[in-house]
Design an enzyme around this catalytic site. Structure first.
Site, PDB file in Angstrom:
ATOM      1  N   ASN A   1      23.526  36.860 -47.133  1.00  0.00           N
ATOM      2  CA  ASN A   1      24.892  36.902 -48.060  1.00  0.00           C
ATOM      3  C   ASN A   1      25.411  35.679 -48.786  1.00  0.00           C
ATOM      4  O   ASN A   1      26.284  35.629 -49.388  1.00  0.00           O
ATOM      5  CB  ASN A   1      25.854  37.575 -46.950  1.00  0.00           C
ATOM      6  CG  ASN A   1      25.783  39.181 -46.809  1.00  0.00           C
ATOM      7  OD1 ASN A   1      26.120  39.858 -47.804  1.00  0.00           O
ATOM      8  ND2 ASN A   1      25.112  39.296 -45.581  1.00  0.00           N
TER       9      ASN A   1
ATOM     10  N   THR B   1      28.569  50.069 -47.576  1.00  0.00           N
ATOM     11  CA  THR B   1      27.930  50.051 -48.826  1.00  0.00           C
ATOM     12  C   THR B   1      26.381  51.120 -48.409  1.00  0.00           C
ATOM     13  O   THR B   1      25.372  50.663 -48.123  1.00  0.00           O
ATOM     14  CB  THR B   1      27.173  48.659 -48.851  1.00  0.00           C
ATOM     15  OG1 THR B   1      28.368  47.836 -48.880  1.00  0.00           O
ATOM     16  CG2 THR B   1      26.305  48.475 -50.238  1.00  0.00           C
TER      17      THR B   1
ATOM     18  N   GLU C   1      21.600  44.101 -42.359  1.00  0.00           N
ATOM     19  CA  GLU C   1      21.063  42.927 -42.803  1.00  0.00           C
ATOM     20  C   GLU C   1      20.917  41.849 -41.754  1.00  0.00           C
ATOM     21  O   GLU C   1      21.782  41.340 -40.950  1.00  0.00           O
ATOM     22  CB  GLU C   1      22.185  42.372 -43.870  1.00  0.00           C
ATOM     23  CG  GLU C   1      21.917  43.175 -45.060  1.00  0.00           C
ATOM     24  CD  GLU C   1      23.159  42.565 -46.076  1.00  0.00           C
ATOM     25  OE1 GLU C   1      23.210  43.116 -47.479  1.00  0.00           O
ATOM     26  OE2 GLU C   1      24.210  41.947 -45.718  1.00  0.00           O
TER      27      GLU C   1
ATOM     28  N   LYS D   1      20.460  54.897 -48.446  1.00  0.00           N
ATOM     29  CA  LYS D   1      20.369  53.607 -48.495  1.00  0.00           C
ATOM     30  C   LYS D   1      21.858  52.632 -47.949  1.00  0.00           C
ATOM     31  O   LYS D   1      22.684  53.271 -47.866  1.00  0.00           O
ATOM     32  CB  LYS D   1      20.409  52.964 -49.692  1.00  0.00           C
ATOM     33  CG  LYS D   1      21.374  53.197 -50.797  1.00  0.00           C
ATOM     34  CD  LYS D   1      22.503  52.147 -50.696  1.00  0.00           C
ATOM     35  CE  LYS D   1      22.101  50.682 -51.101  1.00  0.00           C
ATOM     36  NZ  LYS D   1      23.181  49.548 -50.907  1.00  0.00           N
TER      37      LYS D   1
ATOM     38  N   THR E   1      19.040  48.054 -51.962  1.00  0.00           N
ATOM     39  CA  THR E   1      19.166  46.804 -52.579  1.00  0.00           C
ATOM     40  C   THR E   1      18.935  45.742 -51.546  1.00  0.00           C
ATOM     41  O   THR E   1      17.516  45.415 -51.468  1.00  0.00           O
ATOM     42  CB  THR E   1      20.965  46.793 -52.713  1.00  0.00           C
ATOM     43  OG1 THR E   1      21.367  47.151 -51.481  1.00  0.00           O
ATOM     44  CG2 THR E   1      21.303  47.754 -53.860  1.00  0.00           C
TER      45      THR E   1
ATOM     46  N   THR F   1      23.172  33.958 -55.888  1.00  0.00           N
ATOM     47  CA  THR F   1      22.261  33.057 -56.440  1.00  0.00           C
ATOM     48  C   THR F   1      20.921  33.026 -56.175  1.00  0.00           C
ATOM     49  O   THR F   1      20.358  32.014 -56.912  1.00  0.00           O
ATOM     50  CB  THR F   1      23.015  31.863 -55.752  1.00  0.00           C
ATOM     51  OG1 THR F   1      22.606  31.912 -54.200  1.00  0.00           O
ATOM     52  CG2 THR F   1      24.789  31.543 -55.925  1.00  0.00           C
TER      53      THR F   1
END
EC number: 2.3.1.35
Length: 381
Positions: free
Chosen positions: A376, A176, A255, A165, A143, A381
């Site tokens: 994030n 996650t 991230e 992942k 992702t 969006t």
């Protein structure tokens, strides 16, 4: 370099149109033989239908033949339709492979609250070409990850190959992340299940990126016996080494991260307290920010340690960063510039000695950067 799966396993992926990016997003992992398996899933109470179904299959104690996984859509918080769509995904994979639907595990990851376009799954599954390599599967389950994560080991001729992942919403008690480990060793299912829980606790459950756990996480190991039996005392340490390598890769790919953090706690009263202390330090937003800025601010480590619940006397604690002693019951004199320079490495190690007992534990995390906020802030969006 392509990574070959264990004997008897095949995998593949396709672009089903689930991800808006158009990247690969639907994958199959298949065993030619019925496989014993062990499974650990998220403890999040808002768990997705795939997790509920996986737990039900696991409780039945039967063998497993395949995993069908999609990325880009978590199929979570989608009401009764989500459970029906998850079942349809399993049925479509079972039809594609010619195996019972009860031997197909489902996995989904991605945005929460959006209905799964199951018709795209059904159309995409026949397009998947299976091969003895892990790479296509490893790419399709990503992702926000920047890189695929694969690890492998060999035990007296038997192979162990892991695929994972995970990048954000990473915290102990699963995160996650999806992790799939396959082996051609012949293993009793009861022994595999007993060992896997502890392995997950010491590896995947020692990773933290941001303090959030997700709704779809799982860690699976399948053993199809295509190679034959191997000594369990040799196999399980190798299995744990594969899980540990995947855990480290997840933390390094956090991230927005620029570096991997390894926190080792020794001298704790118990192993559990050591692991808890290491996790708390690795998860401290204050220390993660200092790590990003290459600031050897040991006070943030000590403060996090004090919130961990581990027993210690601050006058006996010892703290090192990158091998540089910073604290020993009080501030130590050290070259701050040299310490800051040492922290610019791609991996930074923190060592804490509580001097309370023989318990040891390790946790992995990463620094906290503007990149994490940017990813994030714009996720849907």
């Amino acid at each position: 370099m392509a990574v070959r799966l264990a004997r008897g396993f095949r995998a593949g992926a396709t672009r089903a149109g689930i991800k808006p990016s158009g990247k690969p997003d639907l994958a199959l992992l298949v065993s030619g033989l019925p496989a014993s398996w062990a499974y650990v899933a998220t403890q999040n109470r808002a768990a997705a239908p795939s997790i509920h179904r996986g737990r039900a299959l696991y409780a039945q104690g039967e063998t497993l033949r395949a995993v069908v996984a999609n990325a880009g859509n978590a199929n979570c918080a989608t009401g009764e339709r989500g459970f029906l769509d998850d079942r349809r995904m399993a049925e479509a994979a079972a039809l594609r492979l010619g195996v019972p639907v009860e031997e197909v595990l489902t996995a989904s990851t991605g945005v929460i609250g959006v209905p799964l376009p199951v018709e795209k799954v059904e159309a995409g599954l026949p397009q998947i070409e299976l091969s003895p390599y892990a790479d296509a599967f490893a790419e399709a389950i990503l992702t926000t990850d920047l890189v695929p994560k694969v690890a492998e080991a060999e035990v007296e001729g038997a192979r162990i190959v892991g695929i994972a992942k995970g990048s954000g919403m990473i915290h102990p008690n699963m995160a996650t992340m999806l992790a799939f480990v396959v082996t051609d060793a012949a293993l009793p299912q009861e022994a595999l299940r007993e060992a896997w829980r502890g392995i997950v606790d010491r590896t995947f459950n020692q990773v933290t990126v941001d303090g959030d756990t997700s709704t779809n996480d799982l860690a699976l190991v399948m053993a199809n016996g295509a190679y034959g039996a191997v000594p369990l005392e040799a196999f399980f340490p190798a299995l744990e080494a594969v899980a540990r390598e995947l855990a480290r890769k997840i933390a390094r790919d956090g991230e927005g991260a620029t570096k991997l953090m390894t926190v080792r706690v020794v001298g704790a009263a118990t192993e559990e307290e050591a692991r808890r202390a290491a996790r708390t330090i690795a998860g401290s937003a204050l220390w993660k920010s200092a790590l990003y800025g290459n600031d050897p601010n040991w006070g943030r480590i000590l403060a996090a340690l004090g919130n961990s619940g581990a027993r210690f006397d601050p006058l006996r604690v010892r703290i090192q960063v990158q091998g540089i002693p910073l604290y020993a019951g009080g501030a130590l004199p050290f070259d701050r510039e040299a310490a800051s320079q040492a922290m610019r490495s791609e991996e930074v190690e923190i060592l804490v000695d509580l001097q309370e007992g023989k318990g040891e534990g390790v946790a992995w995390g990463c620094d906290l950067t503007e990149g994490y906020v940017r990813i994030n802030a714009l996720y849907t969006t």
